[in-house]
Design a protein around this motif. Structure first.
Motif, short mmCIF file in Angstrom:
data_model
loop_
_atom_site.label_atom_id
_atom_site.label_comp_id
_atom_site.label_asym_id
_atom_site.label_seq_id
_atom_site.Cartn_x
_atom_site.Cartn_y
_atom_site.Cartn_z
N LEU A 153 46.97 41.76 46.64
CA LEU A 153 46.81 43.09 46.03
C LEU A 153 48.17 43.72 45.77
N ALA A 154 49.09 43.57 46.71
CA ALA A 154 50.43 44.13 46.55
C ALA A 154 51.22 43.39 45.47
N GLU A 155 51.09 42.07 45.45
CA GLU A 155 51.83 41.24 44.49
C GLU A 155 51.48 41.62 43.05
N TYR A 156 50.22 41.97 42.82
CA TYR A 156 49.78 42.30 41.46
C TYR A 156 49.74 43.81 41.20
N ASP A 157 50.34 44.57 42.11
CA ASP A 157 50.48 46.02 41.92
C ASP A 157 49.14 46.68 41.60
N ARG A 179 47.50 41.43 33.53
CA ARG A 179 47.62 40.62 34.75
C ARG A 179 46.25 40.32 35.38
N ALA A 180 45.20 40.87 34.80
CA ALA A 180 43.88 40.79 35.43
C ALA A 180 43.34 39.37 35.50
N LEU A 187 42.60 35.21 43.20
CA LEU A 187 41.71 35.78 44.21
C LEU A 187 40.57 34.81 44.54
N ILE A 188 40.02 34.19 43.52
CA ILE A 188 38.95 33.21 43.72
C ILE A 188 39.45 32.03 44.53
N ASP A 189 40.65 31.53 44.19
CA ASP A 189 41.24 30.41 44.94
C ASP A 189 41.49 30.80 46.39
N LEU A 190 42.05 31.99 46.60
CA LEU A 190 42.40 32.45 47.94
C LEU A 190 41.16 32.60 48.83
N CYS A 191 40.06 32.98 48.21
CA CYS A 191 38.82 33.21 48.96
C CYS A 191 37.86 32.02 48.88
N PHE A 192 38.39 30.86 48.44
CA PHE A 192 37.60 29.62 48.38
C PHE A 192 36.33 29.80 47.55
#
Length: 209
Positions: A153-157, A179-180, A187-192
């Motif tokens: 969330l921080a990385e994508y401001d 950037r969306a 986000l999908i990758d991070l949350c499997f």
């Protein structure tokens, strides 16, 4: 690239004395030339006994930019006011600098500095808005995934507007439109893949807040 521009949140006023002359800077957000002219006339009526009411405004609509010396020597008021607005990167904005003459002449250079400063002090008194085309998303996830996403969330401001802690966690956020798509993939990758993303479309959003 998402459109982005700087303006102010609301009207602001500031003043100072220069060699007995009082300079009052009034600044307002405006969307149209009609709104700019109405603001100028309002300030003129408010300060009808003033020696000068000089103005400058810049609009995104048709890239309009105008200024007036209102009786001051040519080029000593409106133009330097306009240049300050440009230098600050502001648009959809109108500034009127009122002068009550104090009996001491400032000279050309002194007027340029005073009217430029009239704009600057008004800007300093205002709240800057950084408006960009944003995409509003609602992200739904399991509690076990909540701790993973803070850095992303921080990385994508992103700007989190609401967090609903129910059976699942629902996060409402805004992100710059350009950037969306990449954000959603990461986000999908991070949350499997165990995340639901509802896209509510685009809107103008103040990323300075």
């Amino acid at each position: 690239m998402a459109e982005e521009y700087k303006t102010i949140a609301d009207r602001a006023t500031a003043s100072f004395i220069e060699k007995r002359s009082e300079f009052i800077g009034n600044i307002a957000p405006v969307k149209t030339e009609e709104a700019a002219i109405a603001f100028i006339e309002e300030i003129r009526k408010q300060h009808r006994k003033a020696t000068h009411n000089c103005y400058a405004y810049i609009l995104r609509d048709n890239n309009i930019g105008r200024h007036s010396d209102d009786g001051e020597p040519s080029g000593t008021a409106g133009a330097p006011m306009f240049e300050v607005l440009k230098k600050e990167g502001l648009t959809d904005i109108c500034c009127v600098v009122t002068r009550y003459f104090g009996g001491i002449k400032l000279g050309g250079g002194g007027l340029v500095r005073a009217y430029g400063n009239g704009v600057k002090v008004a800007i300093d008194a205002a709240k800057i808005k950084l408006i960009s085309t944003a995409r509003r998303l609602i992200v739904t996830m399991d509690y076990s995934l909540y701790g993973k996403i803070g850095a992303l969330l921080a990385e994508y401001d992103t700007r989190v507007q609401n967090e609903d802690f129910g059976a699942d966690i629902k996060i409402t956020l805004c992100i710059r439109d350009d950037r969306a798509a990449e954000f959603k993939e990461k986000l999908i990758d991070l949350c499997f893949g165990r995340v639901e993303i509802d896209d509510l479309g685009t809107e103008e959003f103040d990323f300075a807040q």
